[in-house]
Design a protein around this motif. Structure first.
Motif, short mmCIF file in Angstrom:
data_model
loop_
_atom_site.label_atom_id
_atom_site.label_comp_id
_atom_site.label_asym_id
_atom_site.label_seq_id
_atom_site.Cartn_x
_atom_site.Cartn_y
_atom_site.Cartn_z
N PRO A 30 -0.72 -4.29 8.77
CA PRO A 30 -0.05 -3.09 8.26
C PRO A 30 1.48 -3.20 8.29
O PRO A 30 2.15 -2.78 7.36
N TYR A 31 2.02 -3.79 9.35
CA TYR A 31 3.47 -3.95 9.43
C TYR A 31 3.98 -4.85 8.31
O TYR A 31 4.92 -4.50 7.60
N PHE A 32 3.35 -6.00 8.15
CA PHE A 32 3.79 -6.93 7.11
C PHE A 32 3.54 -6.36 5.71
O PHE A 32 4.30 -6.65 4.78
N ALA A 33 2.51 -5.56 5.55
CA ALA A 33 2.23 -4.96 4.24
C ALA A 33 3.35 -3.99 3.85
O ALA A 33 3.80 -3.97 2.70
N VAL A 34 3.81 -3.19 4.78
CA VAL A 34 4.89 -2.25 4.50
C VAL A 34 6.19 -2.99 4.22
O VAL A 34 6.92 -2.67 3.27
N VAL A 35 6.49 -4.00 5.03
CA VAL A 35 7.71 -4.77 4.82
C VAL A 35 7.66 -5.47 3.47
O VAL A 35 8.62 -5.45 2.70
N LEU A 36 6.54 -6.09 3.15
CA LEU A 36 6.39 -6.80 1.88
C LEU A 36 6.50 -5.84 0.69
O LEU A 36 7.13 -6.16 -0.32
N ALA A 37 5.91 -4.66 0.82
CA ALA A 37 5.95 -3.70 -0.28
C ALA A 37 7.34 -3.12 -0.48
O ALA A 37 7.72 -2.79 -1.61
N ASN A 38 8.13 -3.01 0.58
CA ASN A 38 9.45 -2.40 0.46
C ASN A 38 10.56 -3.38 0.11
O ASN A 38 11.68 -2.96 -0.12
N VAL A 39 10.24 -4.66 0.09
CA VAL A 39 11.27 -5.64 -0.24
C VAL A 39 11.75 -5.46 -1.67
O VAL A 39 12.92 -5.53 -1.97
N GLY A 40 10.85 -5.19 -2.60
CA GLY A 40 11.25 -5.00 -3.99
C GLY A 40 11.50 -6.33 -4.67
O GLY A 40 11.36 -7.40 -4.09
N SER A 41 11.92 -6.27 -5.90
CA SER A 41 12.17 -7.50 -6.66
C SER A 41 13.65 -7.85 -6.59
O SER A 41 14.50 -6.98 -6.62
#
Length: 97
Positions: free
Chosen positions: A57-68
């Motif tokens: 869950p932590y990595f999913a949120v970080v990965l999703a919020n990185v953006g392009s």
């Protein structure tokens, strides 16, 4: 000055949001698989899906919020230079002149 094209523009907010939602959904799908695997594994093998279910869950949120990443610079209207003696463009908005 370089001619700006439509391919130079960053993705629209809707497209970027969709991409982030897909990344998050894939990560959460993997987490569900980890939770299901925890029901069937025993011994030391149980630790691997447990760590995945806790950490994902932590990595999913970080990965999703990185953006392009933005590759190009968008030309702003302030960079437009007026040419002396040039005629303004005609308005074809359907209004009578």
């Amino acid at each position: 000055m370089k001619q700006q094209s439509i391919t130079d523009l960053p993705p629209s907010p809707g497209d970027e949001r969709h991409t982030r939602m897909v990344k998050y959904g894939i990560a959460m799908g993997i987490r569900i698989v980890c939770i299901i695997l925890m029901l069937f594994l025993h011994g030391w093998w149980l630790i691997l899906p447990a760590i995945g279910a806790i950490v994902l869950p932590y990595f999913a949120v970080v990965l999703a919020n990185v953006g392009s990443p933005t590759k190009s610079v968008v030309n702003r209207p302030g960079g437009v230079v007026a040419i002396p003696g040039a005629r303004p463009p005609r308005d074809f908005g359907g209004r009578p002149e």
